[in-house]
Design an enzyme around this catalytic site. Structure first.
Site, PDB file in Angstrom:
ATOM      1  N   THR A 339     -40.033  19.248  18.215  1.00 31.99           N
ATOM      2  CA  THR A 339     -38.935  18.327  17.886  1.00 31.99           C
ATOM      3  C   THR A 339     -37.570  19.024  17.889  1.00 31.99           C
ATOM      4  OG1 THR A 339     -39.499  18.706  15.566  1.00 31.99           O
ATOM      5  CG2 THR A 339     -40.317  16.696  16.567  1.00 31.99           C
ATOM      6  N   ASP A 340     -36.509  18.192  17.792  1.00 33.75           N
ATOM      7  CA  ASP A 340     -35.121  18.689  17.802  1.00 33.75           C
ATOM      8  C   ASP A 340     -34.577  18.841  16.390  1.00 33.75           C
ATOM      9  OD1 ASP A 340     -35.159  18.299  20.631  1.00 33.75           O
ATOM     10  OD2 ASP A 340     -34.792  16.186  20.294  1.00 33.75           O
ATOM     11  N   SER A 365     -30.722  19.607  12.114  1.00 35.21           N
ATOM     12  CA  SER A 365     -30.702  18.759  13.306  1.00 35.21           C
ATOM     13  C   SER A 365     -30.128  19.600  14.429  1.00 35.21           C
ATOM     14  CB  SER A 365     -29.822  17.528  13.083  1.00 35.21           C
ATOM     15  OG  SER A 365     -29.610  16.871  14.311  1.00 35.21           O
ATOM     16  N   ARG A 366     -30.892  19.765  15.508  1.00 33.49           N
ATOM     17  CA  ARG A 366     -30.435  20.646  16.587  1.00 33.49           C
ATOM     18  C   ARG A 366     -29.431  19.954  17.506  1.00 33.49           C
ATOM     19  NH1 ARG A 366     -36.091  22.107  16.189  1.00 33.49           N
ATOM     20  NH2 ARG A 366     -36.183  23.966  14.912  1.00 33.49           N
ATOM     21  N   VAL A 367     -29.131  18.697  17.213  1.00 36.89           N
ATOM     22  CA  VAL A 367     -28.081  18.008  17.969  1.00 36.89           C
ATOM     23  C   VAL A 367     -26.747  18.149  17.234  1.00 36.89           C
ATOM     24  CG1 VAL A 367     -27.311  15.742  18.775  1.00 36.89           C
ATOM     25  CG2 VAL A 367     -29.682  16.419  19.064  1.00 36.89           C
TER      26      VAL A 367
END
Length: 537
Positions: A339-340, A365-367
């Site tokens: 997951t991101d 959160s990698r965004v």
């Protein structure tokens, strides 16, 4: 009587010429060798494909999973108890498909698309394959559009974008499903189609959840795919793929969809059970070797498509249940790596009254800010840092020893930030209201308030903003955070704070907690650091 060969030949020729070959039913058939525990072995299907649907008697459907030299191992859907050794099995030459379409909205269905809510048949004209190849890099575009949950703690610090895969992980009874349900409710009036996949849950819980969504007017945009705890393992195994296929119908139609898989731990259990019955070699913790691929091929289907392909999006919120907070176990580490980002929920925080019980330290959160509107990105910048500092210092405050004024200030601010981020269940909040509340907290307007009055202050502030500054809230929602807008928010919050009884300086800024005053109150934050100073009446 003499037999004339010419006559026989002519009769045979006329019969052969009159034969309608097109109407003949040519099917490759096999025979059931053995059946037990929803698994059967079939002989005679030499050309069978992996994941092909098979027809068995009594309306039972088979799914070919093991293709061996002398037999095919298949899992059965339906009343498999009626299948006996020697039954005929037909190939369909079609891979597993599930019905999809607008007609599914507002309904509770099983993974094969059959209704479970007693509201009549669902007539759909379209089907999609349960297994579908995820789009490649060229077909995607970066995730940059917010998928708002309505929860201050998530939308400010762990933002989720449309097309992202964000894991919700934690022990049982820590509020994982509550986050997912609040997200659906928050998007009830937006252009987001939600698919909620319940794996291994009690049917009563699923019906109750549907009723909650109906009361919040969110059910008409939602499909609930239920594979209850008393269903066979193959049905539970199929559920998330079926839910994903239903979401993909909207994705490839250029719309936005959200898939919630609750939860993939039970999905892995069902797959392990199936694999062991199919006599596949067990690996770590008796899971089969392809258990990583089981979840990766599902979650990779979440995507924000390029504009050339319609720009649709499918967001995935998988849920994983941990045992005693162990995120380093096999399935949790697998899904974390796919997951991101992850939202980690802690029983300790939950029991101490922090709701949602998010551990800010290891949630990520990698965004990041790409999935936030401008105002939220600006006001939430300091939030995560200040909360992390607070959690670090909190341990020292328990000893009740003399703390320097700077530490006292950090503890006072942190305790009030935690109170600001607290939010009741089924109370998602518009993003503009979140921005104003977080702005008030990070700018210090709450620092001199009693802790128990923080909630009252924020609720009254939101009411005032809606009553007197609706236009300002609209401009924040549209992403405007110019100096003019920021100044207007500052003035509106300052005016309200003054009316509420918070001491402000001449410029409308909150008066900083003074060191000498703080030194007289070396109490831990739970008791309210510096509360005697200018506390609201």
């Amino acid at each position: 009587m003499q037999i004339k060969p010419d006559e026989i030949t002519s009769i045979l020729k006329s019969r052969i010429e009159g034969l309608d070959i097109a109407s003949a039913d040519l099917a490759e058939v096999g025979t059931v060798l053995s059946v037990a525990d929803g698994i059967c072995r079939i002989h005679g299907l030499e050309n069978c494909m992996s994941f092909e649907m098979l027809e068995l008697p009594h309306g039972v459907t088979g799914l070919a999973l093991n293709l061996e030299a002398d037999n095919v191992g298949a899992v059965l859907f339906g009343e498999w108890e009626q299948i006996v050794e020697g039954d005929t099995v037909k190939r369909t030459k079609r891979l597993l498909e599930v019905p999809v379409g607008e007609q599914m909205l507002g309904r509770i269905v099983d993974p094969l698309g059959k209704p479970l809510d007693g509201r009549g048949e669902i007539v759909t004209s379209e089907v999609r394959p349960a297994e579908f190849k995820a789009p490649g890099v060229v077909q995607r575009q970066p995730v940059k559009e917010p998928m708002l949950t309505g929860l201050k703690a998530i939308d400010s610090m762990i933002p989720i974008g449309r097309g992202q895969r964000e894991l919700i992980i934690g022990d049982r009874q820590t509020g994982k499903t509550a986050i997912a349900i609040d997200t659906i409710i928050n998007n009830a009036d937006k252009d987001l189609i939600c698919v909620y996949v319940a794996i291994g849950q009690r049917m009563a819980t699923v019906v109750q959840l549907a009723e909650t969504l109906r009361q919040a007017d969110a059910l008409q945009n939602t499909i609930i795919v239920a594979a209850a705890a008393d269903e066979a393992a193959p049905i539970q195994f199929l559920a998330p793929y079926a839910g994903c296929a239903m979401g993909e119908h909207f994705l490839y139609g250029g719309r936005a969809a959200l898939c919630i898989y609750d939860d993939l731990t039970k999905h892995a259990y069902a797959y392990r059970q199936m694999s062991l019955l199919l006599r596949r070699p067990p690996g770590r913790e008796a899971y089969p070797g392809d258990v990583f691929y089981l979840h990766s091929r599902l979650l990779e289907r979440a995507v924000k498509l390029s504009d050339e392909l319609g720009g649709g999006s499918l967001t995935a919120l998988p849920v994983i249940e941990t045992q005693a907070g162990d995120v380093s176990a096999y399935i949790p580490t697998n899904v974390i790596s796919i997951t991101d980002g992850q939202i980690f929920l802690e029983p300790g925080l939950f029991n101490s009254g922090v709701r949602p019980a998010i551990n800010v330290g290891i949630s990520v959160s990698r965004v990041g800010g790409n999935a936030q509107i401008g105002p939220m990105r600006k006001v939430a910048g300091r939030l995560k840092l200040e909360l992390s500092q607070y959690r670090e210092l909190e341990a020292f405050a328990q000893f009740g020893s003399e703390l320097d004024p700077e530490t006292q200030r950090t503890l006072a601010r942190g305790a009030r930030l935690v109170a600001t981020l607290n939010q009741g269940e089924r109370e998602p909040m518009p993003v503009a209201d979140q921005v104003v509340q977080i702005f008030a907290a990070t700018e210090g307007f709450l620092d001199r308030l009693l802790l128990e009055r923080v909630g009252e202050f924020l609720a009254s502030l939101t009411e005032r903003m809606h009553a007197q500054h609706a236009e300002l809230l609209r401009s924040i929602t549209d992403g405007d955070w110019s100096e003019q807008t920021q100044g207007a928010v500052q003035a509106a919050v300052a005016e309200f704070a003054q009316d509420f009884g918070v001491d402000l300086d001449e410029e409308g800024h909150p008066i900083d907690l003074q060191a000498p005053e703080l030194a007289r109150t070396p109490t831990p934050p739970d008791a309210g650091v510096g509360e005697p100073v200018g506390a609201a009446a």
